[in-house]
Write an enzyme that holds these catalytic residues in place. Sequence first.
Site, PDB file in Angstrom:
ATOM      1  CG  HIS B 295      -1.702   1.232   1.415  1.00 15.89           C
ATOM      2  ND1 HIS B 295      -3.028   1.331   1.069  1.00 15.89           N
ATOM      3  CD2 HIS B 295      -1.356   2.459   1.908  1.00 15.89           C
ATOM      4  CE1 HIS B 295      -3.468   2.551   1.329  1.00 15.89           C
ATOM      5  NE2 HIS B 295      -2.466   3.256   1.857  1.00 15.89           N
ATOM      6  CD  GLU B 296       1.890   3.397   3.797  1.00 10.55           C
ATOM      7  OE1 GLU B 296       2.070   4.518   3.280  1.00 10.55           O
ATOM      8  OE2 GLU B 296       0.879   3.132   4.469  1.00 10.55           O
ATOM      9  CG  HIS B 299       0.508   6.411  -0.370  1.00 10.35           C
ATOM     10  ND1 HIS B 299      -0.634   6.941  -0.933  1.00 10.35           N
ATOM     11  CD2 HIS B 299       0.107   5.814   0.788  1.00 10.35           C
ATOM     12  CE1 HIS B 299      -1.678   6.676  -0.153  1.00 10.35           C
ATOM     13  NE2 HIS B 299      -1.254   5.978   0.889  1.00 10.35           N
ATOM     14  CG  HIS B 305      -5.679   6.766   0.920  1.00  7.68           C
ATOM     15  ND1 HIS B 305      -5.543   7.554   2.025  1.00  7.68           N
ATOM     16  CD2 HIS B 305      -4.743   5.794   1.035  1.00  7.68           C
ATOM     17  CE1 HIS B 305      -4.572   7.093   2.782  1.00  7.68           C
ATOM     18  NE2 HIS B 305      -4.058   6.027   2.197  1.00  7.68           N
TER      19      HIS B 305
END
Lengths: 91, 592
Positions: B295-296, B299, B305
């Site tokens: 997930h990170e 980014h 998101h």
Amino acid sequence: VPLQQEQAPVVISFPGELVSQRSDVELATHYLQHFGYLKESEISGGGGQVTLASALKKMQQRLGLKETGQLDSPTLDAMRAPRCGVPDVGS
Amino acid sequence: FQTFQGDLKWDHTDITYQVLNYSPDLDASIIEDAFQRAFKVWSDVTPLTFTRKERGKVDIEIRFGTEEHGDGYPFDGKDGLLAHAFPPGKDRFSGDAHFDDDESWTLGTGSVVKTYYGNANGALCHFPYIFEGKSYSTCTTDGRSDGLPWCATTASFDQDKTYGFCPSELLYTFDGNSDGAKCVFPFVFEGKSYDGCTTEGRTDGYRWCATTDNFDQDKKYGFCPTRDTAVFGGNSPGEECVFPFTFLRQTYSACTSEGRSDGKLWCATTSDYDTDKKWGFCPDKGYSLFLVAAHEFGHSLGLEHSSIQDALMYPMYRYVADFHLHSDDVAGIQFLYGSGTGPSPPTRRPDVPTRRPNVPTQRPDVPTQRPDVPTQTTTEADDTSTSGEDGSVTESTPVEPTSDACKVQGFDAVTQIKKELYLFKNGQYWKKPAAGMGPIKGPLRIQDTWPALPDVVDAAFQDKLTKKLFFFSGQRFWVYQGTRVLGPRSIEKLGISRDVPKIFGVLQKGRGKALLFHEDKYWRLDAKAERVDQGYPKRTDDVFSGVPLDSQNIFLYQGKYHFCRNPFCWRMTPQYQVDKVGYLKYDILECP
């Protein structure tokens, strides 16, 4: 003879806990601010409940929750859920 | 999906990263493997490559930290915020990913304990295991006199005798400057003697020890690994529960949630909480470092998101055992970097019904259907059709019968007319029953059915109230009512400004109203008055949050809004919740 009252469970403040056990409104305000749904100015502006309701709706829509604008239990659960620290709205 | 403002992305595809430090919760090899797998999630669907560098300048710096850890965005202790990352760029923290080390980092299902020495070649502990007839779910020092925790690496030590030693400061340290040497107890630090790991002298809460008997003299130190039985958070992370302990004058021999309103289990790390006030949370399943890192890194590569709950980029953590990148994530990352040569993206979602095998390619003149394919019986579904007075469509001649809708690269327009979905492309159209698994009919010639129309139709819809069929092409529109046609007329006549080059799609809104979309704005059309309502245009993402603003096809289908950008479609409920992202071809057209 006084009736014996059922004892409520004792909740204490644990030392060293960074996120102390806040009230629901405090939690919501912090959450909405932290993740970009509510601006500082909107809180101090005196909009009160109305402001929080609209920020809540925005958050509920964004996170796929039922849009009630209320601090209901699914919304509070979502606010307490583990998550990424990057804001949902804004940079 | 969302991208950061300005579509921040790396200007190169060979991304480098460095792991600056390690968590005490997992062996370094397990951490590195988790990060490597997390990067692979993205490299599988893009041209990006990820290379780990030991030193020098890198794009993505990865580190573990607690509370305020140097970037002005503090973590918050156990649970709550798990990690964060910065978008691509040239600033100090750009691309960097930080993980909150007050969490219990695992692979999502409880302690992952790698063993050392023993006879199991570094295998993981097997919990539970049997030792001398007793079941153990943690490492133990039972059976040893040196205090070293150990575990079996199969279900029964009694039977298999395979074992290894568990992480502990008596075995090794990590990071620091001692090359992994074990702690030496007691050691002296600032004139004081220590018999165990300490956080003294540090502000980040990490437990350390000297690896000689005198730190003041030798300055040799390392960090203590977390034992599998250690507590997290509280005010004594890394220490172990002491049972029994006293809390509010009651005695506890196991972790408890007493005293808390959130139900989390905790224990004291001395025998008397009331006096010492030392405590921490008991070990739990922990958070999957792989999932959080994947997930990170999204980014770090430029994704914000997503509002799709099943997407990796949804902000909340949810453990999934069988991870597959969601099509929304694939669409997002490919929007930034294009598709790669890796495995085909994306894996089909479990909620997508499996297509029946061997449904033949649809030809309009094939009379025989497989027994499980419903046969078309209504006139409206026949191959040849023209527009009727009530807006139904009858009589037209099939063209190029070998042309297959499933092979069309993006449609000009898609709309549901009565009970069929119409798909327009370059002078032709196909139609498919809106309900059931009926075959796709076509291609049919647009001008055979609606002679006034041009080859390219950008958007179309039928108003339920007036039965009028509206077609849009560039800045022109046509209105069919039965065989009568009005047009072409300029969309300016509807009240849309002349700088709008085209209408991308339409959503019917009840009877007599429709929303006309152009990129990030939309108008509400009164179909009877043939004028857009006052107060428009409005911003698309104010209401239709989470759908791509550059959708090529926007249409109402089976009562839900669809925003499609080849090859994906975002499906939205009338309550404006995106409830699915899938493929136009596979999920809507049911192509094989």
